[in-house]
Design an enzyme around this catalytic site. Structure first.
Site, PDB file in Angstrom:
ATOM      1  N   ASP A 103      -7.141  -4.751   5.953  1.00 44.79           N
ATOM      2  CA  ASP A 103      -7.875  -5.003   4.702  1.00 44.79           C
ATOM      3  C   ASP A 103      -6.997  -4.631   3.505  1.00 44.79           C
ATOM      4  O   ASP A 103      -7.425  -3.909   2.601  1.00 44.79           O
ATOM      5  CB  ASP A 103      -9.216  -4.258   4.655  1.00 44.79           C
ATOM      6  CG  ASP A 103     -10.160  -4.867   3.610  1.00 44.79           C
ATOM      7  OD1 ASP A 103      -9.759  -5.821   2.915  1.00 44.79           O
ATOM      8  OD2 ASP A 103     -11.300  -4.377   3.495  1.00 44.79           O
ATOM      9  N   ASN A 154     -11.397 -14.518  -1.516  1.00 40.64           N
ATOM     10  CA  ASN A 154     -11.981 -14.093  -2.805  1.00 40.64           C
ATOM     11  C   ASN A 154     -10.914 -14.033  -3.899  1.00 40.64           C
ATOM     12  O   ASN A 154     -10.596 -12.991  -4.435  1.00 40.64           O
ATOM     13  CB  ASN A 154     -12.703 -12.751  -2.658  1.00 40.64           C
ATOM     14  CG  ASN A 154     -11.807 -11.629  -2.174  1.00 40.64           C
ATOM     15  OD1 ASN A 154     -10.834 -11.853  -1.457  1.00 40.64           O
ATOM     16  ND2 ASN A 154     -12.107 -10.410  -2.555  1.00 40.64           N
TER      17      ASN A 154
HETATM   18  O1  DOR Z   1     -12.447  -2.762  -0.286  1.00 38.68           O
HETATM   19  C1  DOR Z   1     -12.588  -3.978  -0.449  1.00 38.68           C
HETATM   20  N1  DOR Z   1     -11.652  -4.712  -1.119  1.00 38.68           N
HETATM   21  N2  DOR Z   1     -13.685  -4.592   0.015  1.00 38.68           N
HETATM   22  C2  DOR Z   1     -13.941  -5.864  -0.290  1.00 38.68           C
HETATM   23  O2  DOR Z   1     -14.924  -6.343   0.166  1.00 38.68           O
HETATM   24  C3  DOR Z   1     -13.091  -6.637  -1.196  1.00 38.68           C
HETATM   25  C4  DOR Z   1     -11.713  -6.146  -1.156  1.00 38.68           C
HETATM   26  C5  DOR Z   1     -10.895  -6.711  -2.278  1.00 38.68           C
HETATM   27  O3  DOR Z   1     -10.784  -7.930  -2.413  1.00 38.68           O
HETATM   28  O4  DOR Z   1     -10.309  -5.923  -3.056  1.00 38.68           O
HETATM   29 ZN    ZN Z   2     -11.204  -7.465   2.626  1.00 36.72          ZN
HETATM   30 ZN    ZN Z   3     -14.734  -7.053   3.056  1.00 37.21          ZN
END
Ligand code: DOR
Ligand code: ZN
Ligand code: ZN
Length: 448
Positions: free
Chosen positions: A310, A95
């Protein structure tokens, strides 16, 4: 034979045991593991002074940003954070700006990272707009496809079951794993609209919008659609009891389903929102204690395959918007995950073998990183060296990441990453990055 280097006095994690040994490295690979007396001559010999040596850890879920979002993080700062946190390999989410979703965008991203990365970097791609180009994108070396169900990011119409089924069939044909962010777009959108209409702009509204049902609904829907296709779905950051149960059931039925949890959903809960406020706004959100307990239970029962940090860096300004709907979601995680899990080992909540499995072995298996994830002759010489007894306080102001904040700031932890070797090269040593940007390598998945 004279090899490039020999590391002596290591306490290495081999086949689930901690073994006193030495490791010989030649051309970036492990040439031999054994007693010091059995080691070949080497150009360089380093004593690891009885420090713990783990297979180079793999963070299968990071957002390295760069390109259009380089103000939040770039390949050098993000991979410096990885090396400082003991990660030798990271898998980058798509993304970005532009979104990684074609041979062209993937190739560009790989080229840019090639000159900037300090650790190994692999790349996810979103599903391409032209679905029939999926095999090409995979052959280009993507580690897998990412399916973001919370809003429309990639080229696939996430509202159409048939489109999802077609995509899964194709991914299954080429044996590509599909990593899923499971939140139901339609329900999330309806919730958000209702709350926005009612002028709700606080944390409670965000929590309500990203309800448990939003996650469970998406997981159940995808498990159903994917069943006849045989695709390997890997559910990212599972946060609910119901979601995990559905996944565990599918696994029990012998399906090719795996899942990940983040340290945040294991170590924090919705109660922490009071203290941390918008800083810990993330998607999926922090949940109530009963869900946290269910995740722990699942982890010990083996229904959770991997930990992904994450790592989602944003600026502090983006985290402190006036309305919760404008807050950027996520927190950085690369520099806190290993010390937090080492501390859990010290507290007897986890065994070292579990941590190695969750942060190295399983991620390497899920993504076909066949040369990594275990300490074994012939594998890449990726090592995470930890001083298990070193106690320290997490200090987010010292992060290598551009995002210099963390809910774990000030937490007392024990187990410090002290040296990180990537393909035999010492990249991080006692707090400093000592290699040049570009010394990390780009992972192009060897398609089975
Ligand atoms: O907490 C998140 N951060 N969830 C997501 O789905 C996207 C991610 C981001 O790209 O910052
Ligand atoms: Zn993520
Ligand atoms: Zn995610």
């Amino acid at each position: 034979m004279i090899v490039d280097s020999v590391l002596t006095n290591a306490k290495a994690c081999l086949n689930g045991q901690i073994v006193d040994c030495s490791i010989a490295v030649e051309e970036g690979k492990i040439q031999k593991i054994g007693k010091e007396t059995q080691m070949p001559n080497a150009d360089e010999k380093t004593s690891l002074k009885n420090l713990l040596v783990l297979p180079g850890l793999i963070d299968e879920h990071v957002h390295l940003r760069d390109q259009g979002k380089a103000y939040k993080e770039d390949f050098t700062s993000g991979t410096a954070a990885a090396a400082a946190g003991g990660f030798t390999t990271v898998l980058d989410m798509p993304n970005n700006e532009p979104v990684t979703m074609s041979v062209y965008t993937l190739r560009n991203r790989m080229e840019l990272a090639e000159s900037k990365a300090l650790v190994n970097v692999g790349f996810y791609s979103e599903f391409p707009k032209k679905l029939d180009t999926l095999p090409e994108v995979f052959s280009e070396g993507a580690v897998g496809f990412k399916l973001f169900m919370g809003s429309q990011i990639g080229g696939l119409n996430i509202d159409q079951d048939e489109d999802l089924a077609d995509a899964f069939k194709l991914a299954a044909e080429v044996n590509a794993p599909v990593a899923v962010h499971a939140e139901d777009r339609a329900l999330l959108w309806t919730n958000e609209e209702r709350l926005k209409q009612a002028k709700k702009i606080g944390l409670a509204a965000f929590q309500e919008a990203h309800s448990e049902t939003v996650e469970v609904k998406a997981i159940e829907r995808l498990l159903k659609i994917s069943d006849p296709t045989g695709v390997h779905l890997h559910f990212c950051h599972v946060s609910t009891d119901g979601g995990l149960n559905a996944i565990a059931e599918a696994k029990k039925a012998g399906r090719k389903i795996t899942c990940e949890v983040t340290p945040n959903h294991l170590l924090l809960s919705a109660d922490d929102l009071v203290h941390y406020g918008q800083l810990v706004v993330m998607a999926p959100p922090l949940r109530s204690q009963s869900h946290v307990e269910a995740l722990w239970k699942g982890l010990h029962a083996g229904s959770i395959d991997a930990i992904g940090s994450d790592h989602a860096p944003h600026t502090l300004r983006e985290k402190s918007a006036a309305s919760v709907w404008d807050v950027k979601v996520g927190v950085p995680g690369l520099e806190t995950t290993l010390p937090l899990f080492m501390t859990l080992i010290r507290k007897n909540q986890l065994a070292i073998t579990q941590v190695v499995q969750l942060l190295a072995e399983k991620p390497s298996q899920i993504y076909g990183l066949i040369d990594r994830g275990v300490l074994e002759q012939g594998k890449n010489a990726d090592f995470t060296v930890v001083d298990f007894s070193q106690k320290f306080k997490i200090d987010a102001s010292k992060f290598k990441s551009k995002a210099k904040y963390s809910p774990y700031d000030g937490w007392e932890v024990s187990g410090k990453p002290v040296k990180t070797y990537v393909n035999g090269l010492l990249v991080f040593d006692e707090g400093e990055i000592i290699a040049k940007p570009g010394s990390g390598s780009i992972i192009r998945r060897a398609n089975p």
